[in-house]
Design an enzyme around this catalytic site. Structure first.
Site, PDB file in Angstrom:
ATOM      1  CE  LYS A 208      -4.239  -1.682   2.154  1.00  0.00           C
ATOM      2  NZ  LYS A 208      -5.314  -1.347   3.096  1.00  0.00           N
TER       3      LYS A 208
ATOM      4  N   GLY B 150     -16.668  -4.845  11.526  1.00  0.00           N
ATOM      5  CA  GLY B 150     -15.706  -4.420  10.515  1.00  0.00           C
ATOM      6  C   GLY B 150     -16.020  -4.829   9.085  1.00  0.00           C
TER       7      GLY B 150
END
Ligand code: ATR
Length: 285
Positions: A73, A249
């Protein structure tokens, strides 16, 4: 009802190392089917040393959209042509759009999380007092997105106070934001409208652990956990028993993908179907 792959089919992929556990291909191919989008989404196992070659391949093949996961990322960023504000502020990219060879990096994790929070438990975030537990990359994305909702205050509570202070400092010009150590959690909890766990405490296999003392929560405080394995963590279970609305989540995963889908296709994401697909995959393991 699988669509035929033909010479118009656009390619999409998620890259990571490891990657075979990813639920993104199931979720995104379902979204393509639901919306009649002529696309195929695959999982690509890319090691760090292959990242540069991957980006070249993506340009050559004209891969229209990419998702980026651990460990790429941050390292993918120098290879991109444009970084959206979300990626610049958060310092990480999870979504890439390829517009005729111009690669733009976005970060949809934080805004995905906040969209899920609003749709599931807290439609009005303006003015709310938020406590965030944890001060890592996930917390950073969420703070970025919460500030855009004009929340009233953000307190970052972390085991290591210095990390919370650093993070609060970065956003101090944009919001009423402060940092505390966990021993001050009781005091801030008394004024919190929403408490969000961004740490990995309570994630499988440590399913009996909780990131903070649930008995400090006021009844009615919304409790949210970024973890989706298990779908209902111990802290959410205990909070629910105390009369707190809870938020798990899974929504963050669904909506980070929904934003990516929308950036790539320009169509509204079929989020109900996407959630159904991921839930089915998670519960039939
Ligand atoms: P991510 O990018 O997923 O947010 P990270 O950057 O490693 O992951 O951040 C993890 C966060 O969870 C940190 O705030 C960490 O606290 P420290 O800053 O004190 O390390 C927190 N965390 C992880 N394990 C923890 C534990 N067992 N107890 C309390 N906090 C924990």
């Amino acid at each position: 009802m699988l669509q035929g792959v033909n010479s118009e089919t656009m390619l999409y992929t998620v890259i990571g190392d490891p990657i075979r556990q990813s639920k993104s291909p199931l979720m995104m191919n379902r979204a393509f089917r639901e919306t009649g989008t002529n696309g195929v989404y695959i999982a690509s196992h890319i090691r760090s040393a292959q990242l540069a070659d991957f980006v070249t391949s993506a340009r050559v093949l004209g891969i229209r959209g990419m998702n980026v996961t651990i460990p790429h990322k941050v390292n993918i960023m120098p290879f991109l042509d444009i970084l959206d504000e979300s990626a610049r502020v958060i310092g990480a990219v999870n979504t890439i759009v390829n517009d005729n060879g111009v690669l733009t990096g976005y970060n949809t994790d934080g805004i995905g999380y906040v969209r899920s929070l609003k749709e599931e438990v807290a439609p009005h975030l303006a003015g709310k007092n938020i406590v965030i537990v944890g001060a890592g990359g996930a917390a950073r994305g969420i703070i970025y997105a919460l500030i855009r909702e004009n929340v009233g205050s953000i307190v970052i509570a972390n085991r290591t106070l210095e990390k919370a202070e650093e993070l609060a400092m970065q956003f101090r010009a944009l919001a009423n934001i402060s940092a505390i150590a966990m021993n001050e959690f009781a005091t801030v909890c008394a004024h919190a409208d929403i408490v969000i766990n961004t740490t990995s405490v309570g994630m499988f296999p440590q399913v009996d652990e909780t990131p903070f003392d649930v008995t400090l929560l006021r009844e009615g405080t919304i409790v949210s956990d970024l973890i989706y394995n298990p779908l209902k963590t111990r802290v959410l279970e205990l909070a629910e028993q105390r009369g707190c609305p809870i938020h798990g989540g899974l929504g963050m995963f669904i909506y980070q993908g929904a934003f990516a889908f929308e950036y790539w296709t320009g169509k509204p994401a079929p989020t109900v179907a996407m959630r159904e697909e991921v839930l089915a995959a998670l519960t039939t393991l």
